[in-house]
Design an enzyme around this catalytic site. Sequence first.
Site, short mmCIF file in Angstrom:
data_model
loop_
_atom_site.label_atom_id
_atom_site.label_comp_id
_atom_site.label_asym_id
_atom_site.label_seq_id
_atom_site.Cartn_x
_atom_site.Cartn_y
_atom_site.Cartn_z
CD GLU A 174 -13.68 2.55 0.94
OE1 GLU A 174 -14.41 1.98 1.06
OE2 GLU A 174 -13.97 3.88 1.30
CB CYS A 216 -13.93 -5.37 -1.69
SG CYS A 216 -15.19 -4.19 -2.44
P1 NAD Z 1 -3.44 -6.33 0.19
O1 NAD Z 1 -3.90 -5.54 1.49
O2 NAD Z 1 -2.83 -7.49 0.42
O3 NAD Z 1 -2.93 -5.02 -0.54
C1 NAD Z 1 -3.44 -3.60 -0.89
C2 NAD Z 1 -2.16 -2.81 -1.11
O4 NAD Z 1 -1.39 -2.77 -0.05
C3 NAD Z 1 -1.41 -3.38 -2.40
O5 NAD Z 1 -0.93 -2.21 -3.02
C4 NAD Z 1 -0.14 -3.98 -1.66
O6 NAD Z 1 1.10 -3.79 -2.54
C5 NAD Z 1 -0.09 -3.03 -0.34
N1 NAD Z 1 0.57 -3.77 0.62
C6 NAD Z 1 0.82 -5.15 0.75
N2 NAD Z 1 1.54 -5.32 1.92
C7 NAD Z 1 1.63 -4.26 2.55
C8 NAD Z 1 2.30 -3.61 3.80
N3 NAD Z 1 2.94 -4.56 4.55
N4 NAD Z 1 2.38 -2.45 4.11
C9 NAD Z 1 2.00 -1.71 3.14
N5 NAD Z 1 1.20 -2.02 2.12
C10 NAD Z 1 1.18 -3.32 1.70
O7 NAD Z 1 -4.88 -6.49 -0.25
P2 NAD Z 1 -5.27 -7.22 -1.90
O8 NAD Z 1 -5.05 -8.66 -1.63
O9 NAD Z 1 -4.47 -6.59 -3.05
O10 NAD Z 1 -6.79 -6.98 -2.09
C11 NAD Z 1 -7.62 -7.84 -1.62
C12 NAD Z 1 -8.30 -7.29 -0.30
O11 NAD Z 1 -8.64 -6.12 -0.38
C13 NAD Z 1 -9.61 -7.96 0.13
O12 NAD Z 1 -9.71 -8.07 1.38
C14 NAD Z 1 -10.91 -7.31 -0.12
O13 NAD Z 1 -12.04 -7.38 0.26
C15 NAD Z 1 -10.23 -5.82 -0.04
N6 NAD Z 1 -10.95 -4.90 -1.01
C16 NAD Z 1 -11.50 -3.80 -0.48
C17 NAD Z 1 -12.34 -2.85 -1.18
C18 NAD Z 1 -13.37 -1.72 -0.70
O14 NAD Z 1 -13.51 -0.95 -1.51
N7 NAD Z 1 -13.55 -2.00 0.62
C19 NAD Z 1 -12.15 -3.01 -2.55
C20 NAD Z 1 -11.62 -4.01 -3.09
C21 NAD Z 1 -10.64 -4.97 -2.50
#
Ligand code: NAD
Length: 481
Positions: free
Chosen positions: A220, A254
């Site tokens: 997602e 998002c």
């Molecule tokens: P992110 O990708 O930075 O983090 C998401 C998760 O991944 C966190 O738990 C984080 O600790 C982990 N993570 C970070 N780096 C990692 C790595 N190298 N390897 C594995 N895991 C890692 O996202 P964010 O900044 O927390 O959230 C914002 C983003 O999420 C935006 O792009 C938004 O559009 C998206 N989002 C999508 C939805 C959806 O349902 N499609 C919903 C909410 C947010």
Amino acid sequence: MNTLNEVSSTLNASEILSRQRKAFLKAEPPTLQQRKASLAKLRAAVIEYRSELQVAASEDFGHRSYHETDVMELVGIVQSIDYLMRNLRRFMKPEKRHVSLFYRSASAHIEYQPKGVIGVMAPWNYPISLTLIPFATAIAAGNRAMLKPSELTPQTSEVISRMLAANFSIEEVAVVLGGPEVGAEFSALPFDHLLFTGSTPVGRKVMKAASDNLVPLTLELGGKSPAIVGQGHVNSRTMTSIAYGKLSNGGQTCVAPDYALVHEDDLEAFIEEYNATVSRFYPNGPDCDDYTSIVNERHYARLQGLLDSAKQNGARIIELGIKPESAKNRTRTLVPTLVVGAKDDDAIMREEIFGPILPVRTYRNIDEVINYINERDRPLALYYFGEKDADCKKLLRRTTSGNVGINNTIIHVAQDDLPFGGIGPSGMGAYHGIEGFRSMSHAKGIFDQGRWNFPSFLHAPFGKFMELALAITLGKKKSKS
Ligand code: NAD
């Protein structure tokens, strides 16, 4: 029961996974009643911890209204759980499938079997619902779950962890806390399914890590969701919905409309109406209790940077709404802002904004809109405001996005019976609805041979009966002459 915190602090994530898998394999798949009981327990826990969750989320964001946490997160969780409980009997029911004449009197059906242990990785922007709705889906499908919430909302993650520990055993659910390194380790575990919600760049890494163990994935992700305003449709209804989608949670959503495509004749009306709508939403200006702060300094500086570079490249930056006489100067409040005339290669038109800034681009006809969208990554959501006329139909036919909202933004996510997910860079697979249940279940096809079965007469030595069967199925053999 409250053992998870102690136990999970002495076990690493891989040990927790083995423990959950062992427990899963030892037990019978949970019955409908057991699944409903787990869902009811989760629902009651969310209600019980409501105040703690509201306070924690507000502290994590710098400021977030309790109403916003209720409406945008807790209501969604409770409604999802109620939906799952109402529909679970139907979802779990074995499904009869067709058997062709040739194989009668056998029967065929599908049984939806729990996959096992589901990994859930969540972002910070809706830290409660994006952790707990996937968890509710996992238990509805009869699974165990390990949850990895975001490090950027640590207080909320702590409450979630404590709340689940007080209600479930570590064999049912465990919360693993930590930042990107822990996330990387977590995504490399051999789960039976992994649901990741987060950014597209991290989604790529997660998919790579999961591929080593061939772990099935739901991704997602994010991206730039356009809001298209049909010619002549700048009105209060349109602007209320765009402002609601853009400014809820400080734009950190998002599926927020990332940018608007507005007919060139309507641009000035759009600016005026948007300004009026923002003033109506926040009559005391953005320092009011109802407006959410930007989650941290890094994101605040990133958003300022997007504005600065658009301005340097000639865009008009228009701050909107009421300017209070004495601002409280709450932490990281970013004023609702319009950006007009940004260039297509500006960062603000290339990167997901994730804040209360709305670039507006003008168009002349619907074909121009369709081309603009199709030249870019397929968005998570697409919004259209106007009549359901030929333009609207053409736009829907000719573009592909995760979901669509007509005369509305973001509320499609709250429709429990609609699948929610992106396509390509905005995601893969979906949850919510029966699609969520199915993504965390294995659809096992079962073929049950009847006592008298046509194919049982068709083995060697081949004879007249075989000739007859082949003539019925393939037709009479044509002789070459
Ligand atoms: P992110 O990708 O930075 O983090 C998401 C998760 O991944 C966190 O738990 C984080 O600790 C982990 N993570 C970070 N780096 C990692 C790595 N190298 N390897 C594995 N895991 C890692 O996202 P964010 O900044 O927390 O959230 C914002 C983003 O999420 C935006 O792009 C938004 O559009 C998206 N989002 C999508 C939805 C959806 O349902 N499609 C919903 C909410 C947010």
